[in-house]
Write a protein that holds these residues in place. Sequence first.
Motif, PDB file in Angstrom:
ATOM      1  N   THR A 203       0.813  -1.215   0.000  1.00 45.34           N
ATOM      2  CA  THR A 203       0.000   0.000   0.000  1.00 45.34           C
ATOM      3  C   THR A 203       0.848   1.267   0.000  1.00 45.34           C
ATOM      4  O   THR A 203       0.307   2.376  -0.080  1.00 45.34           O
ATOM      5  N   GLY A 204       2.154   1.122   0.119  1.00 45.19           N
ATOM      6  CA  GLY A 204       3.042   2.272   0.135  1.00 45.19           C
ATOM      7  C   GLY A 204       3.353   2.822   1.509  1.00 45.19           C
ATOM      8  O   GLY A 204       4.068   3.823   1.633  1.00 45.19           O
ATOM      9  N   ARG A 205       2.828   2.190   2.560  1.00 46.99           N
ATOM     10  CA  ARG A 205       3.084   2.682   3.909  1.00 46.99           C
ATOM     11  C   ARG A 205       4.475   2.263   4.397  1.00 46.99           C
ATOM     12  O   ARG A 205       4.956   1.179   4.085  1.00 46.99           O
ATOM     13  N   ILE A 206       5.087   3.130   5.182  1.00 51.58           N
ATOM     14  CA  ILE A 206       6.414   2.859   5.726  1.00 51.58           C
ATOM     15  C   ILE A 206       6.337   1.753   6.769  1.00 51.58           C
ATOM     16  O   ILE A 206       5.581   1.849   7.739  1.00 51.58           O
ATOM     17  N   LYS A 207       7.127   0.697   6.562  1.00 51.20           N
ATOM     18  CA  LYS A 207       7.186  -0.424   7.504  1.00 51.20           C
ATOM     19  C   LYS A 207       8.593  -0.621   8.069  1.00 51.20           C
ATOM     20  O   LYS A 207       8.849  -1.599   8.772  1.00 51.20           O
ATOM     21  N   GLY A 208       9.476   0.305   7.768  1.00 52.68           N
ATOM     22  CA  GLY A 208      10.821   0.246   8.316  1.00 52.68           C
ATOM     23  C   GLY A 208      11.677   1.340   7.707  1.00 52.68           C
ATOM     24  O   GLY A 208      11.403   1.804   6.597  1.00 52.68           O
ATOM     25  N   TYR A 209      12.696   1.757   8.444  1.00 53.39           N
ATOM     26  CA  TYR A 209      13.652   2.707   7.864  1.00 53.39           C
ATOM     27  C   TYR A 209      14.993   2.544   8.557  1.00 53.39           C
ATOM     28  O   TYR A 209      15.084   2.030   9.678  1.00 53.39           O
ATOM     29  N   LEU A 210      16.040   2.981   7.882  1.00 50.72           N
ATOM     30  CA  LEU A 210      17.410   2.877   8.377  1.00 50.72           C
ATOM     31  C   LEU A 210      18.179   4.092   7.889  1.00 50.72           C
ATOM     32  O   LEU A 210      18.135   4.419   6.697  1.00 50.72           O
ATOM     33  N   ILE A 211      18.867   4.762   8.796  1.00 55.99           N
ATOM     34  CA  ILE A 211      19.689   5.924   8.457  1.00 55.99           C
ATOM     35  C   ILE A 211      21.130   5.631   8.830  1.00 55.99           C
ATOM     36  O   ILE A 211      21.410   5.113   9.913  1.00 55.99           O
ATOM     37  N   ARG A 212      22.033   5.948   7.916  1.00 53.97           N
ATOM     38  CA  ARG A 212      23.457   5.769   8.159  1.00 53.97           C
ATOM     39  C   ARG A 212      24.134   7.127   8.311  1.00 53.97           C
ATOM     40  O   ARG A 212      23.649   8.140   7.821  1.00 53.97           O
ATOM     41  N   SER A 213      25.282   7.144   8.979  1.00 50.58           N
ATOM     42  CA  SER A 213      26.117   8.334   9.072  1.00 50.58           C
ATOM     43  C   SER A 213      27.569   7.890   8.971  1.00 50.58           C
ATOM     44  O   SER A 213      27.895   6.743   9.284  1.00 50.58           O
ATOM     45  N   ARG A 214      28.413   8.791   8.532  1.00 49.41           N
ATOM     46  CA  ARG A 214      29.833   8.472   8.373  1.00 49.41           C
ATOM     47  C   ARG A 214      30.659   9.166   9.448  1.00 49.41           C
ATOM     48  O   ARG A 214      30.441  10.327   9.767  1.00 49.41           O
ATOM     49  N   SER A 215      31.615   8.406   9.999  1.00 55.87           N
ATOM     50  CA  SER A 215      32.559   8.930  10.982  1.00 55.87           C
ATOM     51  C   SER A 215      33.941   8.427  10.588  1.00 55.87           C
ATOM     52  O   SER A 215      34.300   7.278  10.865  1.00 55.87           O
ATOM     53  N   GLY A 216      34.704   9.269   9.898  1.00 51.50           N
ATOM     54  CA  GLY A 216      35.985   8.808   9.372  1.00 51.50           C
ATOM     55  C   GLY A 216      35.745   7.742   8.313  1.00 51.50           C
ATOM     56  O   GLY A 216      34.935   7.904   7.406  1.00 51.50           O
ATOM     57  N   ARG A 217      36.421   6.608   8.451  1.00 52.15           N
ATOM     58  CA  ARG A 217      36.238   5.506   7.510  1.00 52.15           C
ATOM     59  C   ARG A 217      34.999   4.687   7.819  1.00 52.15           C
ATOM     60  O   ARG A 217      34.504   3.952   6.965  1.00 52.15           O
ATOM     61  N   VAL A 219      31.107   3.536   8.995  1.00 47.77           N
ATOM     62  CA  VAL A 219      29.697   3.872   8.799  1.00 47.77           C
ATOM     63  C   VAL A 219      28.952   3.457  10.052  1.00 47.77           C
ATOM     64  O   VAL A 219      29.166   2.364  10.580  1.00 47.77           O
ATOM     65  N   ARG A 220      28.083   4.337  10.542  1.00 51.79           N
ATOM     66  CA  ARG A 220      27.275   4.022  11.713  1.00 51.79           C
ATOM     67  C   ARG A 220      25.811   3.913  11.302  1.00 51.79           C
ATOM     68  O   ARG A 220      25.312   4.726  10.525  1.00 51.79           O
ATOM     69  N   ILE A 221      25.152   2.916  11.841  1.00 51.20           N
ATOM     70  CA  ILE A 221      23.750   2.659  11.540  1.00 51.20           C
ATOM     71  C   ILE A 221      22.878   3.132  12.696  1.00 51.20           C
ATOM     72  O   ILE A 221      23.149   2.815  13.850  1.00 51.20           O
ATOM     73  N   GLY A 222      21.843   3.874  12.385  1.00 59.30           N
ATOM     74  CA  GLY A 222      20.891   4.311  13.387  1.00 59.30           C
ATOM     75  C   GLY A 222      20.420   5.738  13.137  1.00 59.30           C
ATOM     76  O   GLY A 222      21.212   6.561  12.671  1.00 59.30           O
ATOM     77  N   PRO A 223      19.146   5.980  13.395  1.00 54.92           N
ATOM     78  CA  PRO A 223      18.123   5.048  13.862  1.00 54.92           C
ATOM     79  C   PRO A 223      17.783   3.988  12.812  1.00 54.92           C
ATOM     80  O   PRO A 223      17.898   4.215  11.617  1.00 54.92           O
ATOM     81  N   PHE A 224      17.327   2.831  13.305  1.00 54.39           N
ATOM     82  CA  PHE A 224      16.992   1.685  12.464  1.00 54.39           C
ATOM     83  C   PHE A 224      15.789   1.006  13.097  1.00 54.39           C
ATOM     84  O   PHE A 224      15.903   0.419  14.167  1.00 54.39           O
ATOM     85  N   LEU A 225      14.613   1.093  12.450  1.00 54.71           N
ATOM     86  CA  LEU A 225      13.381   0.513  12.957  1.00 54.71           C
ATOM     87  C   LEU A 225      12.725  -0.310  11.851  1.00 54.71           C
ATOM     88  O   LEU A 225      12.860   0.014  10.670  1.00 54.71           O
ATOM     89  N   ALA A 226      12.012  -1.359  12.234  1.00 52.39           N
ATOM     90  CA  ALA A 226      11.356  -2.204  11.247  1.00 52.39           C
ATOM     91  C   ALA A 226      10.153  -2.904  11.864  1.00 52.39           C
ATOM     92  O   ALA A 226      10.094  -3.138  13.071  1.00 52.39           O
ATOM     93  N   GLU A 227       9.198  -3.264  11.000  1.00 49.97           N
ATOM     94  CA  GLU A 227       7.984  -3.938  11.450  1.00 49.97           C
ATOM     95  C   GLU A 227       8.277  -5.332  11.970  1.00 49.97           C
ATOM     96  O   GLU A 227       7.663  -5.800  12.934  1.00 49.97           O
ATOM     97  N   ASN A 228       9.217  -6.032  11.324  1.00 53.11           N
ATOM     98  CA  ASN A 228       9.559  -7.388  11.742  1.00 53.11           C
ATOM     99  C   ASN A 228      10.987  -7.685  11.301  1.00 53.11           C
ATOM    100  O   ASN A 228      11.636  -6.871  10.619  1.00 53.11           O
ATOM    101  N   SER A 229      11.494  -8.850  11.686  1.00 57.25           N
ATOM    102  CA  SER A 229      12.893  -9.182  11.406  1.00 57.25           C
ATOM    103  C   SER A 229      13.162  -9.368   9.912  1.00 57.25           C
ATOM    104  O   SER A 229      14.276  -9.146   9.456  1.00 57.25           O
TER     105      SER A 229
END
Length: 301
Positions: A203-217, A219-229
């Motif tokens: 249906t196009g609804r958001i069921k999860g998202y993940l944002i990355r950021s860089r610190s030097g070499r 990559v850091r993950i977060g926030p990271f949320l999801a409906e299921n595994s």
Amino acid sequence: MLAFTDTGEKKERVLIRGLDEADLGGVRELRSAVRWAADPRAFELLRGTRDARWAVAEAPGGPVAGMVGAVPLGGIGILCHLAVHEEYRGGGIGTALSRWAVAYLRGRGVRVVRLYSTRQAEGLYRSLGFRPVCRRTVYRREGGERIPDPAPLCGYRVEALLMGDLPELYGVDAWSYGGDRSHLLFATLRHHPGLGLVARDRTGRIKGYLIRSRSGRSVRIGPFLAENSRVARHLLRAALAQSGESPVEASVPEPPGSPAHALFRSFGFAAGSERLRMELGDGPAPGGGLEQYATTAYLAT
């Protein structure tokens, strides 16, 4: 507000006051002196977050003896970046700074104050009424390792997170987290453009998202949320594929039985350092929504 520190010969008055631009040089010197382990860009990012406030402990003669941050996120407030110069420890400065942050957050209507404590600071926070909740584990994966192939994700699609997705994402995140992290999310994406992923259902609804950021070499993950595994697995695989040869880190703030731990281990992440999550006050009632698999690298959330 005044604090007192014992120099060994006499007790000196230390003023607790709001941070201003003239203090930034002293803050950088303090960060270097205490060998701050956090991402050095986190402080600059948070300074621009709406309603965030900072205090410093000013010793006689002007040096910055300590600092703390207070960031309100709706019903949840974050006490962060508490640091006291070694020369001034043991005189109550950490307690005074923490009380300042709690008072500011309470004044903003925060119901629960959250932080992550080192072993050395745990006694200080307990004396202020904070209680331990769970531990945050940092997972790390070296780059260049094979990425496991997940089972097909029928009925979902994973794609780049666009600025037009933010209104819906803010609502989903607030429902899931219990606080308003919209300004933090926007600031993270502004500093790290193009590093967000979103999962949608038919249906196009958001069921999860993940944002990355860089610190030097890294990559850091977060926030990271999801409906299921299953959704979480596909988001993580896409993030690793886009990260290439870079090492990847993720902070998991959940009990040992959380599915987040099994997920990261299945992708070859190794558990590393831990910190204790502590809270003061009554947290917001669980709103349901998505499950949190990793926190932001910038706050104790």
